[in-house]
Design a protein around this motif. Structure first.
Motif, mmCIF file in Angstrom:
data_model
loop_
_atom_site.group_PDB
_atom_site.id
_atom_site.type_symbol
_atom_site.label_atom_id
_atom_site.label_comp_id
_atom_site.label_asym_id
_atom_site.label_seq_id
_atom_site.Cartn_x
_atom_site.Cartn_y
_atom_site.Cartn_z
ATOM 1 N N TYR A 99 1.959 9.106 -5.020
ATOM 2 C CA TYR A 99 1.014 10.005 -5.229
ATOM 3 C C TYR A 99 1.005 11.256 -4.226
ATOM 4 C CZ TYR A 99 -0.192 7.194 -8.951
ATOM 5 O OH TYR A 99 0.003 6.368 -10.088
ATOM 6 N N CYS A 100 1.482 10.950 -3.066
ATOM 7 C CA CYS A 100 1.785 11.786 -1.831
ATOM 8 C C CYS A 100 3.152 12.160 -1.631
ATOM 9 C CB CYS A 100 0.728 11.712 -0.799
ATOM 10 S SG CYS A 100 -0.957 11.456 -1.096
ATOM 11 N N PRO A 101 3.890 12.950 -2.167
ATOM 12 C CA PRO A 101 5.114 12.949 -1.995
ATOM 13 C C PRO A 101 5.571 13.532 -0.380
ATOM 14 C CG PRO A 101 4.808 14.234 -3.894
ATOM 15 C CD PRO A 101 3.452 13.750 -3.430
ATOM 16 N N TRP A 132 6.409 6.994 11.676
ATOM 17 C CA TRP A 132 5.757 6.492 10.422
ATOM 18 C C TRP A 132 6.645 5.371 9.708
ATOM 19 C CZ3 TRP A 132 7.544 7.061 5.041
ATOM 20 C CH2 TRP A 132 6.421 6.808 4.280
ATOM 21 N N LEU A 133 7.855 5.478 9.773
ATOM 22 C CA LEU A 133 8.778 4.453 9.145
ATOM 23 C C LEU A 133 8.199 3.223 9.948
ATOM 24 C CD1 LEU A 133 11.842 6.247 8.704
ATOM 25 C CD2 LEU A 133 10.444 5.284 6.819
ATOM 26 N N LEU A 134 8.168 2.991 11.342
ATOM 27 C CA LEU A 134 8.097 1.948 12.107
ATOM 28 C C LEU A 134 6.577 1.357 11.913
ATOM 29 C CD1 LEU A 134 9.795 3.046 15.383
ATOM 30 C CD2 LEU A 134 10.548 1.380 13.876
ATOM 31 N N GLY A 135 5.929 2.472 11.686
ATOM 32 C CA GLY A 135 4.295 1.817 11.370
ATOM 33 C C GLY A 135 4.072 1.202 10.078
ATOM 34 N N ALA A 136 5.180 1.634 9.191
ATOM 35 C CA ALA A 136 4.913 1.021 7.896
ATOM 36 C C ALA A 136 5.453 -0.433 7.723
ATOM 37 C CB ALA A 136 5.898 1.651 7.003
ATOM 38 N N GLY A 137 6.065 -1.028 9.022
ATOM 39 C CA GLY A 137 6.311 -2.353 9.136
ATOM 40 C C GLY A 137 7.328 -2.843 7.798
ATOM 41 N N ASP A 138 6.949 -3.908 7.427
ATOM 42 C CA ASP A 138 7.655 -4.610 6.204
ATOM 43 C C ASP A 138 7.254 -3.998 4.799
ATOM 44 O OD1 ASP A 138 5.277 -5.863 5.942
ATOM 45 O OD2 ASP A 138 5.955 -7.861 5.734
ATOM 46 N N ASN A 139 6.625 -3.023 4.775
ATOM 47 C CA ASN A 139 6.252 -2.232 3.681
ATOM 48 C C ASN A 139 7.256 -1.230 3.272
ATOM 49 O OD1 ASN A 139 3.779 -3.454 2.665
ATOM 50 N ND2 ASN A 139 2.748 -2.537 4.520
ATOM 51 N N VAL A 140 8.525 -1.195 4.230
ATOM 52 C CA VAL A 140 9.383 -0.040 3.947
ATOM 53 C C VAL A 140 10.815 -0.649 4.347
ATOM 54 C CG1 VAL A 140 8.987 1.261 5.978
ATOM 55 C CG2 VAL A 140 9.917 2.340 4.195
ATOM 56 N N GLU A 141 11.791 -0.156 3.616
ATOM 57 C CA GLU A 141 13.018 -0.380 3.938
ATOM 58 C C GLU A 141 13.797 0.841 4.066
ATOM 59 O OE1 GLU A 141 17.418 -2.507 2.762
ATOM 60 O OE2 GLU A 141 15.723 -2.920 1.512
ATOM 61 N N VAL A 142 14.520 1.267 5.184
ATOM 62 C CA VAL A 142 15.115 2.348 5.084
ATOM 63 C C VAL A 142 16.672 1.968 4.609
ATOM 64 C CG1 VAL A 142 16.050 4.139 6.498
ATOM 65 C CG2 VAL A 142 13.876 3.353 7.187
ATOM 66 N N VAL A 143 16.967 2.604 3.331
ATOM 67 C CA VAL A 143 18.341 2.237 2.754
ATOM 68 C C VAL A 143 19.324 3.184 3.542
ATOM 69 C CG1 VAL A 143 19.690 2.281 0.683
ATOM 70 C CG2 VAL A 143 17.229 1.382 0.745
ATOM 71 N N TYR A 182 0.668 -1.232 -0.079
ATOM 72 C CA TYR A 182 0.158 -0.254 -0.042
ATOM 73 C C TYR A 182 0.994 1.355 0.165
ATOM 74 C CZ TYR A 182 1.244 1.128 4.700
ATOM 75 O OH TYR A 182 1.686 1.784 6.010
ATOM 76 N N LEU A 183 2.018 1.271 0.441
ATOM 77 C CA LEU A 183 2.815 2.221 0.816
ATOM 78 C C LEU A 183 3.481 2.838 -0.908
ATOM 79 C CD1 LEU A 183 3.561 4.028 3.189
ATOM 80 C CD2 LEU A 183 5.831 2.686 3.334
ATOM 81 N N THR A 184 3.489 2.091 -1.651
ATOM 82 C CA THR A 184 4.004 2.614 -3.110
ATOM 83 C C THR A 184 3.042 3.524 -3.628
ATOM 84 O OG1 THR A 184 4.666 0.195 -3.322
ATOM 85 C CG2 THR A 184 4.469 1.601 -5.313
ATOM 86 N N GLU A 185 1.778 3.368 -3.432
ATOM 87 C CA GLU A 185 0.754 4.432 -4.136
ATOM 88 C C GLU A 185 0.788 5.561 -2.893
ATOM 89 O OE1 GLU A 185 -0.539 4.084 -7.105
ATOM 90 O OE2 GLU A 185 0.754 2.166 -6.802
ATOM 91 N N GLU A 226 12.909 -8.219 -10.027
ATOM 92 C CA GLU A 226 13.538 -9.406 -9.183
ATOM 93 C C GLU A 226 13.310 -8.829 -7.555
ATOM 94 O OE1 GLU A 226 17.245 -7.069 -10.761
ATOM 95 O OE2 GLU A 226 15.405 -7.976 -11.482
ATOM 96 N N SER A 227 13.142 -7.732 -7.432
ATOM 97 C CA SER A 227 13.376 -7.050 -6.060
ATOM 98 C C SER A 227 11.879 -7.306 -5.519
ATOM 99 C CB SER A 227 13.485 -5.680 -6.151
ATOM 100 O OG SER A 227 13.417 -4.886 -4.976
ATOM 101 N N ASP A 228 12.217 -7.343 -4.115
ATOM 102 C CA ASP A 228 11.055 -7.672 -3.107
ATOM 103 C C ASP A 228 10.042 -6.621 -2.853
ATOM 104 O OD1 ASP A 228 11.656 -10.237 -2.804
ATOM 105 O OD2 ASP A 228 12.915 -9.894 -0.731
ATOM 106 N N PHE A 229 10.698 -5.414 -3.336
ATOM 107 C CA PHE A 229 10.240 -4.196 -3.267
ATOM 108 C C PHE A 229 9.689 -3.528 -4.480
ATOM 109 C CE2 PHE A 229 12.537 -4.601 0.614
ATOM 110 C CZ PHE A 229 11.547 -4.134 1.467
ATOM 111 N N GLU A 230 8.850 -2.552 -4.601
ATOM 112 C CA GLU A 230 8.220 -1.988 -5.926
ATOM 113 C C GLU A 230 9.074 -0.448 -6.323
ATOM 114 O OE1 GLU A 230 3.926 -1.928 -5.461
ATOM 115 O OE2 GLU A 230 4.199 -3.625 -4.021
ATOM 116 N N LEU A 231 9.300 0.225 -5.347
ATOM 117 C CA LEU A 231 9.667 1.515 -5.733
ATOM 118 C C LEU A 231 11.013 2.028 -4.644
ATOM 119 C CD1 LEU A 231 8.593 3.923 -7.300
ATOM 120 C CD2 LEU A 231 7.412 4.687 -5.291
ATOM 121 N N ARG A 232 11.886 2.594 -5.180
ATOM 122 C CA ARG A 232 12.651 3.199 -4.378
ATOM 123 C C ARG A 232 12.386 4.917 -4.543
ATOM 124 N NH1 ARG A 232 18.323 1.490 -2.927
ATOM 125 N NH2 ARG A 232 17.574 -0.421 -3.657
ATOM 126 N N VAL A 233 12.517 5.281 -3.362
ATOM 127 C CA VAL A 233 12.314 6.697 -3.208
ATOM 128 C C VAL A 233 13.478 7.516 -2.388
ATOM 129 C CG1 VAL A 233 10.934 8.227 -1.937
ATOM 130 C CG2 VAL A 233 9.726 6.219 -2.764
#
Length: 157
Positions: free
Chosen positions: A88-90, A123-134, A81-84, A103-110
């Motif tokens: 659309y909301c930078p 916010w990052l912690l609440g996103a759980g496994d939908n985000v990886e902080v690089v 869900y975080l991808t959209e 081949e990535s487990d993720f959809e978007l790099r930001v």
């Protein structure tokens, strides 16, 4: 831990030891206006004045968490869900993004330059496994440590 709930008219209080925390029926809410797409003014509805509240004072005291932190160059990989949401909301003006390889487990790099605040961390912690902080590396370590602590609570389940 076992607090008692008491209702007195419109005031609700929960007792914890000797402390009482008041909870308004209609609490103040802070919204991220920069992420809103559309708003409608309710001109027939009177605004509510919060006695004793001043936004400038709340910001100065660090209670409002309005981007008081130093600016950091945030790099994320997102999925689900975080991808959209971030597409659309930078997160910030000038946000850059590109699709992750198939081949990535993720959809978007930001990439975005944002204030390092408690709000960002929550916010990052609440996103759980939908985000990886690089990056930055220190924020990645903080998020990893918090995620590990949370996971350890459920190891025996």
């Amino acid at each position: 831990m076992g607090g008692r709930l008491r209702e007195t008219g419109t005031q609700r209080c929960q007792e914890t030891g000797n402390q009482w925390a008041q909870d308004e029926d209609e609490p103040l809410r802070l919204y991220a206006l920069h992420r809103m797409v559309r708003a409608t003014a309710l001109v027939a509805t009177p605004a509510r004045l919060a006695a004793g509240f001043g936004l400038d004072q709340a910001i100065a005291e660090g209670r409002a968490d309005f981007g008081q932190g130093e600016l950091i160059d945030l790099e994320l990989r997102v999925q689900g869900y975080l991808t959209e949401v971030v597409r659309y909301c930078p997160l910030a003006a000038g946000q850059r993004q590109e699709d992750e390889p198939p081949e990535s487990d993720f959809e978007l790099r930001v990439w975005a330059r944002v204030p390092s605040t408690g709000q960002l961390l929550r916010w990052l912690l609440g996103a759980g496994d939908n985000v990886e902080v690089v990056g930055p590396a220190d924020l990645r370590r903080i998020v990893a440590a918090q995620a590990a602590k949370a996971a350890s609570i459920y190891r025996d389940s």
